[in-house]
Write a protein that holds these residues in place. Structure first.
Motif, mmCIF file in Angstrom:
data_model
loop_
_atom_site.group_PDB
_atom_site.id
_atom_site.type_symbol
_atom_site.label_atom_id
_atom_site.label_comp_id
_atom_site.label_asym_id
_atom_site.label_seq_id
_atom_site.Cartn_x
_atom_site.Cartn_y
_atom_site.Cartn_z
ATOM 1 N N VAL A 15 6.450 40.018 -7.640
ATOM 2 C CA VAL A 15 7.536 38.680 -7.579
ATOM 3 C C VAL A 15 7.566 37.847 -8.652
ATOM 4 O O VAL A 15 8.369 37.209 -9.020
ATOM 5 C CB VAL A 15 7.483 38.442 -6.096
ATOM 6 N N PRO A 16 6.103 37.094 -8.848
ATOM 7 C CA PRO A 16 5.906 36.084 -9.738
ATOM 8 C C PRO A 16 6.770 36.616 -11.201
ATOM 9 O O PRO A 16 7.553 35.633 -11.993
ATOM 10 C CB PRO A 16 4.408 36.126 -9.983
ATOM 11 N N ARG A 17 6.747 37.926 -11.597
ATOM 12 C CA ARG A 17 7.097 38.326 -12.853
ATOM 13 C C ARG A 17 8.746 38.304 -12.618
ATOM 14 O O ARG A 17 9.546 38.195 -13.648
ATOM 15 C CB ARG A 17 6.366 39.566 -13.454
ATOM 16 N N LEU A 18 9.152 38.742 -11.626
ATOM 17 C CA LEU A 18 10.623 38.907 -11.390
ATOM 18 C C LEU A 18 11.223 37.616 -11.340
ATOM 19 O O LEU A 18 12.215 37.417 -11.929
ATOM 20 C CB LEU A 18 10.816 39.539 -10.043
ATOM 21 N N ASN A 19 10.561 36.770 -10.856
ATOM 22 C CA ASN A 19 10.969 35.385 -10.697
ATOM 23 C C ASN A 19 11.119 34.485 -12.085
ATOM 24 O O ASN A 19 12.377 34.014 -12.501
ATOM 25 C CB ASN A 19 10.262 34.346 -9.881
ATOM 26 N N GLY A 20 9.942 35.013 -12.901
ATOM 27 C CA GLY A 20 10.242 34.358 -14.308
ATOM 28 C C GLY A 20 11.492 35.144 -15.145
ATOM 29 O O GLY A 20 11.829 34.389 -15.778
ATOM 30 N N GLY A 24 14.732 33.368 -16.943
ATOM 31 C CA GLY A 24 14.819 33.561 -18.513
ATOM 32 C C GLY A 24 13.593 33.331 -19.190
ATOM 33 O O GLY A 24 13.739 33.372 -20.535
ATOM 34 N N GLU A 25 12.592 33.487 -18.474
ATOM 35 C CA GLU A 25 11.264 33.264 -19.288
ATOM 36 C C GLU A 25 10.910 34.634 -19.830
ATOM 37 O O GLU A 25 11.426 35.582 -19.432
ATOM 38 C CB GLU A 25 10.275 32.910 -18.274
ATOM 39 N N THR A 26 10.085 34.554 -20.900
ATOM 40 C CA THR A 26 9.410 35.642 -21.481
ATOM 41 C C THR A 26 8.283 36.453 -20.548
ATOM 42 O O THR A 26 7.511 35.566 -20.069
ATOM 43 C CB THR A 26 8.774 35.328 -22.948
ATOM 44 N N VAL A 27 8.510 37.472 -20.129
ATOM 45 C CA VAL A 27 7.611 38.122 -19.461
ATOM 46 C C VAL A 27 6.909 39.480 -20.040
ATOM 47 O O VAL A 27 7.562 39.932 -20.763
ATOM 48 C CB VAL A 27 7.993 38.680 -18.062
ATOM 49 N N TYR A 28 5.903 39.583 -19.928
ATOM 50 C CA TYR A 28 5.064 40.696 -20.598
ATOM 51 C C TYR A 28 4.968 41.922 -19.512
ATOM 52 O O TYR A 28 5.438 41.782 -18.455
ATOM 53 C CB TYR A 28 3.492 40.366 -20.614
ATOM 54 N N PRO A 29 4.830 43.240 -20.113
ATOM 55 C CA PRO A 29 5.099 44.395 -19.399
ATOM 56 C C PRO A 29 4.021 44.613 -18.406
ATOM 57 O O PRO A 29 2.943 44.073 -18.324
ATOM 58 C CB PRO A 29 4.759 45.483 -20.506
ATOM 59 N N LEU A 270 14.015 46.606 -19.900
ATOM 60 C CA LEU A 270 13.054 46.405 -20.820
ATOM 61 C C LEU A 270 11.908 45.498 -20.908
ATOM 62 O O LEU A 270 10.805 45.732 -21.328
ATOM 63 C CB LEU A 270 13.711 46.537 -22.278
ATOM 64 N N PRO A 271 12.297 44.279 -20.370
ATOM 65 C CA PRO A 271 11.061 43.347 -20.410
ATOM 66 C C PRO A 271 9.830 43.747 -19.535
ATOM 67 O O PRO A 271 8.800 43.227 -19.898
ATOM 68 C CB PRO A 271 11.858 42.019 -19.731
ATOM 69 N N PHE A 272 9.854 44.630 -18.732
ATOM 70 C CA PHE A 272 8.807 45.103 -17.607
ATOM 71 C C PHE A 272 7.945 46.179 -18.138
ATOM 72 O O PHE A 272 7.104 46.534 -17.534
ATOM 73 C CB PHE A 272 9.301 45.173 -16.357
ATOM 74 N N TRP A 273 8.356 46.745 -19.236
ATOM 75 C CA TRP A 273 7.336 48.007 -19.808
ATOM 76 C C TRP A 273 7.429 48.004 -21.241
ATOM 77 O O TRP A 273 8.406 47.366 -21.967
ATOM 78 C CB TRP A 273 7.830 49.170 -19.039
ATOM 79 N N SER A 274 6.797 48.870 -21.870
ATOM 80 C CA SER A 274 6.827 49.000 -23.258
ATOM 81 C C SER A 274 6.116 50.517 -23.589
ATOM 82 O O SER A 274 5.509 51.073 -22.824
ATOM 83 C CB SER A 274 6.145 48.064 -23.968
ATOM 84 N N TYR A 275 6.366 50.995 -24.727
ATOM 85 C CA TYR A 275 5.970 52.157 -25.245
ATOM 86 C C TYR A 275 5.103 52.235 -26.699
ATOM 87 O O TYR A 275 5.903 51.495 -27.531
ATOM 88 C CB TYR A 275 7.146 53.334 -25.324
ATOM 89 N N ILE A 276 4.101 52.445 -26.554
ATOM 90 C CA ILE A 276 3.263 52.556 -28.075
ATOM 91 C C ILE A 276 2.868 53.869 -28.362
ATOM 92 O O ILE A 276 2.573 54.737 -27.798
ATOM 93 C CB ILE A 276 2.018 51.772 -28.133
ATOM 94 N N ASP A 277 3.437 54.283 -29.393
ATOM 95 C CA ASP A 277 3.308 56.206 -30.076
ATOM 96 C C ASP A 277 2.142 56.269 -30.807
ATOM 97 O O ASP A 277 1.278 55.109 -30.812
ATOM 98 C CB ASP A 277 4.489 56.329 -31.198
ATOM 99 N N ALA A 278 1.703 57.171 -30.933
ATOM 100 C CA ALA A 278 0.364 57.639 -31.788
ATOM 101 C C ALA A 278 -0.017 57.112 -33.102
ATOM 102 O O ALA A 278 -0.978 56.990 -33.652
ATOM 103 C CB ALA A 278 0.544 59.114 -31.735
ATOM 104 N N GLY A 310 8.553 37.978 -30.893
ATOM 105 C CA GLY A 310 9.343 37.881 -31.919
ATOM 106 C C GLY A 310 10.762 37.955 -31.839
ATOM 107 O O GLY A 310 11.377 38.343 -30.900
ATOM 108 N N GLU A 311 11.357 37.388 -32.972
ATOM 109 C CA GLU A 311 12.940 37.335 -32.910
ATOM 110 C C GLU A 311 13.561 38.730 -33.030
ATOM 111 O O GLU A 311 14.766 38.825 -32.173
ATOM 112 C CB GLU A 311 13.352 36.529 -34.171
ATOM 113 N N LYS A 312 13.120 39.902 -33.501
ATOM 114 C CA LYS A 312 13.497 40.935 -33.302
ATOM 115 C C LYS A 312 13.712 41.541 -31.967
ATOM 116 O O LYS A 312 14.860 42.127 -31.527
ATOM 117 C CB LYS A 312 12.791 41.974 -34.139
ATOM 118 N N ARG A 313 12.665 41.323 -31.012
ATOM 119 C CA ARG A 313 12.776 41.608 -29.807
ATOM 120 C C ARG A 313 13.813 40.843 -28.894
ATOM 121 O O ARG A 313 14.472 41.526 -28.067
ATOM 122 C CB ARG A 313 11.314 41.705 -29.211
ATOM 123 N N LYS A 314 13.756 39.591 -29.110
ATOM 124 C CA LYS A 314 14.680 38.840 -28.579
ATOM 125 C C LYS A 314 16.228 38.999 -28.758
ATOM 126 O O LYS A 314 17.199 39.130 -27.791
ATOM 127 C CB LYS A 314 14.628 37.204 -29.008
#
Length: 355
Positions: A15-20, A24-29, A270-278, A310-314
């Motif tokens: 819930v705290p991340r959802l509220n953020g 409109g706040e930046t939330v991490y995965p 997309l704000p709630f998850w991310s993917y890193i490749d090999a 970063g700006e690209k992600r925004k």
């Protein structure tokens, strides 16, 4: 009986991340998927990421350890190691798993389990929340045909997971052990047999899920498969359920595949998850791997925080939320249920006050 909510989602527990996010706040995965290695020891007929080329590249353990510490400090809650290759092919996978847990991040692994031997299990099982084994047949012949590997691999998998279950019981570890079958025309008659075998060796569950066509996949073999004629399996498999074992027949997801419909217009997840490749590239969405506009940066060149803020992600997030046509995305992508939930939060229907 789906106590792990595999056929749904769990974002409402954050819930705290959802509220953020709603503010409109930046939330991490909350959750990340990371591919430790690009190579794979199987060539499954349904492989979604065959277009990645099974590259023999792998994460650098020393560098990645520092990244894990950063991710933990930023509030990342969980990492599933899977991706475009077989995670247990990485020679440093034990160190990666144990360092992840040490960083305060929950660990999960999706694997074919051929290499999950006794020594590896003894080294890492204590620090893993769950392991899900991809196993798409109940006999050596069918398994070999779908995984495109040696028939002996089926026996190795069953032996490895039987040992893992025994080890967990003896050591009183909390790791959930499960198997997963993608329901295909070739294995439809073996689902009940695989359920019985999974139960016999001590698994907690067997997931039976539909195929999902990745837009970039080379394989097109199953893109027109339908599940309406298989739905009756659900009731038949329930007979095997008890307090220690469940068959999680993803009926809801199968119906969504057959219908091909969504309840949201754009992707909000997309704000709630991310993917890193090999190779260390961070992707906003795994559906668009290899599409440069969705690559946010590389963990060897910048910190995760620099890339995430970063700006690209925004700019990409704004475009995805306002213009990306979700009808062109993968049906039943991993964030589909999360998107359905977020869309209702952001655009609630009428009469929501009448609870």
């Amino acid at each position: 009986m789906d106590k792990f909510r595999i056929d749904s989602h769990k974002l409402m527990y954050h819930v705290p991340r959802l509220n953020g996010w709603l503010k409109g706040e930046t939330v991490y995965p909350v959750y990340m998927e990371i591919s430790p290695i690009g190579a794979c020891n199987h060539r499954c007929t349904y492989c979604a990421l065959d277009f990645m080329g099974y590259q023999p590249r792998f994460l650098d353990v020393d560098a990645f350890r520092n990244i894990l510490n950063e991710l933990g400090s930023l509030g990342v809650k969980s990492i599933m190691y899977a991706g475009e290759g077989e995670p247990f092919l990485h020679k440093g996978i034990a160190e990666i798993v144990n360092s992840t847990k040490k960083s305060g991040i929950d660990v999960a692994i999706t694997t074919n389990a051929v290499l999950f031997n006794a020594s590896l299990a003894e080294n890492i099982l204590e620090n893993i929340s769950w392991i899900k084994v991809s196993i798409n047949g109940a006999t050596n012949k069918t398994y070999s045909k779908i995984h495109r590997t040696s028939e002996d691999d089926f026996d190795r998998v069953m032996k490895n997971m039987r040992y893992a279950a025994k080890l967990r019981k003896n050591k009183k570890y909390n790791c959930a052990l499960g198997m997963q079958l993608i329901l295909l025309p070739e294995n439809r008659k073996e689902v009940e047999l695989l359920s019985k075998k999974a139960k016999d060796i001590g698994m907690d569950y067997l997931v039976v899920k539909p195929y999902s066509q990745h837009p970039l996949s080379k394989t097109q073999k199953y893109k027109n498969v339908k599940y309406n004629e298989y739905l009756g399996l659900s009731e038949k498999l329930k007979r095997l359920n008890d307090k220690n074992f469940n068959v999680i027949f993803r009926l809801h997801t199968m119906k969504k595949w057959d219908e091909g419909s969504r309840t949201y217009k754009h992707c909000l997840a997309l704000p709630f998850w991310s993917y890193i490749d090999a190779g260390g590239d961070i992707w906003a969405c795994s559906i668009y791997l290899t599409k440069k506009e969705f690559c946010l940066g590389n963990i060897y060149k910048n910190t995760f925080q620099q890339i995430w803020e970063g700006e690209k992600r925004k700019k990409l997030l704004k475009w995805v939320e306002e213009k990306l046509d979700s009808d062109k995305c993968r049906i039943n992508c991993r964030m589909d249920e999360v998107n359905r939930y977020l869309w209702e939060l952001k655009y609630p229907p009428a009469h929501v006050n009448f609870i």
